[in-house]
Design an enzyme around this catalytic site. Sequence first.
Site, PDB file in Angstrom:
ATOM      1  N   ARG A   1      -5.613  -0.659   7.118  1.00 51.71           N
ATOM      2  CA  ARG A   1      -4.870  -0.659   5.603  1.00 51.71           C
ATOM      3  C   ARG A   1      -5.631   0.305   4.524  1.00 51.71           C
ATOM      4  NH1 ARG A   1      -5.713  -6.530   2.771  1.00 51.71           N
ATOM      5  NH2 ARG A   1      -7.453  -5.562   1.649  1.00 51.71           N
TER       6      ARG A   1
ATOM      7  N   ASP B   1      -3.689  -8.911  -2.293  1.00 58.43           N
ATOM      8  CA  ASP B   1      -4.785  -8.429  -1.955  1.00 58.43           C
ATOM      9  C   ASP B   1      -5.912  -8.359  -3.238  1.00 58.43           C
ATOM     10  OD1 ASP B   1      -4.306  -8.093   0.399  1.00 58.43           O
ATOM     11  OD2 ASP B   1      -3.371  -6.225   0.447  1.00 58.43           O
TER      12      ASP B   1
ATOM     13  N   HIS C   1      -1.385 -14.717   0.236  1.00 64.77           N
ATOM     14  CA  HIS C   1      -2.492 -14.153  -1.054  1.00 64.77           C
ATOM     15  C   HIS C   1      -1.770 -12.735  -1.343  1.00 64.77           C
ATOM     16  CE1 HIS C   1      -3.568 -12.210   2.482  1.00 64.77           C
ATOM     17  NE2 HIS C   1      -3.928 -11.124   1.830  1.00 64.77           N
TER      18      HIS C   1
HETATM   19  C1  SIN Z   1      -3.235  -8.369   5.044  1.00 68.14           C
HETATM   20  O1  SIN Z   1      -3.516  -9.637   4.655  1.00 68.14           O
HETATM   21  O2  SIN Z   1      -3.477  -7.426   4.420  1.00 68.14           O
HETATM   22  C2  SIN Z   1      -2.786  -8.353   6.768  1.00 68.14           C
HETATM   23  C3  SIN Z   1      -1.512  -8.775   6.956  1.00 68.14           C
HETATM   24  C4  SIN Z   1      -1.406  -8.830   8.326  1.00 68.14           C
HETATM   25  O3  SIN Z   1      -2.378  -8.810   8.937  1.00 68.14           O
HETATM   26  O4  SIN Z   1      -0.439  -9.051   9.022  1.00 68.14           O
END
Ligand code: SIN
Length: 315
Positions: free
Chosen positions: A282, A117, A115
């Site tokens: 994040r 984000d 995906h």
């Molecule tokens: C994400 O989809 O932003 C997370 C990626 C991850 O957990 O490595």
Amino acid sequence: MNTAVVPEEAQIVVRPLSAHIGAEISGVDLSRPLTQAQIKAIRGALLEWRVIFFREQFLSHEQHVAFSAQFGELTVGHPVFGHVEGHPQIYSISKFRKATRFEGEPLLRPWTGWHTDVTAAVNPPFASILRGVTIPPFGGDTQWTNLVVAYEKLSAPLRAFVDGLRGVHRFAAPQGARGTDAFDKAVKDQTLVSEHPLVRVHPETGERALYVSPGFLKEVVGLAPRESQVLLELLWEHVTRSDFTVRFKWEPGSVAFWDNRSTAHLAPTDIFDLDVDRQLYRTTLVGDVPVGVDGRPSVALQGSPVGAAAAMALN
Ligand code: SIN
């Protein structure tokens, strides 16, 4: 080894990791304010390599936010799933965050498809900055793919066909999965559905990217359901071709910074076969509304744009 130093005054070393995407950056301490030359060099590397990685950067939440803010306005942690308490701009990526969103046997395994984000929003975040805190000794790698090279490697007739198409992106439980009440409520309270061009023009570089976020893109506008399904399957298979990708091995203190306008990524699932914990955090930077090859911007079908978190109270 193909190693580049850019520009001289920034003292930053950029080491590419694959032919088309990903570079590791050294020579900079992300916990301190950056110079203009460092910001320019990092931004340049991001545009060129789509995802850049830093090692041994042991940032606090505050330092993570301060580093991110040098590249744009921060969004709220996540527009649907919220943020870490006391830190409105930080989203927690823990091992079981997705498992708790779904019910039933197969749903205990979290869904982690490719995906980009938050493409269900009309203005998906332009970049994401993910920092590793608790990292398994092995397993748990993340992969990214370059959607610009994916576009360029389509045949000319198919490029011309997809140039004029648009798709509907929405948040929903994956097929065959049933969300928990909490998941369903979060999605219902903050429903996001947007129509984006299938080919997005990068606002900084003018490049065309195959904007087909597999987790969120549900249908191609104007095609019959079967046509839409077959075309999307073809494009999803194409964008995830291994030669367009890079795979990153996390360590505590690693930071990944990626451009959501030209990449998609895949969170790992192998950690669910291992008795290990994994915790990352994040931030995301406010993005603009995508524009297609014909100059038409995306439109929100449901929900509001993802705004900045700055105005929110710090609790
Ligand atoms: C994400 O989809 O932003 C997370 C990626 C991850 O957990 O490595």
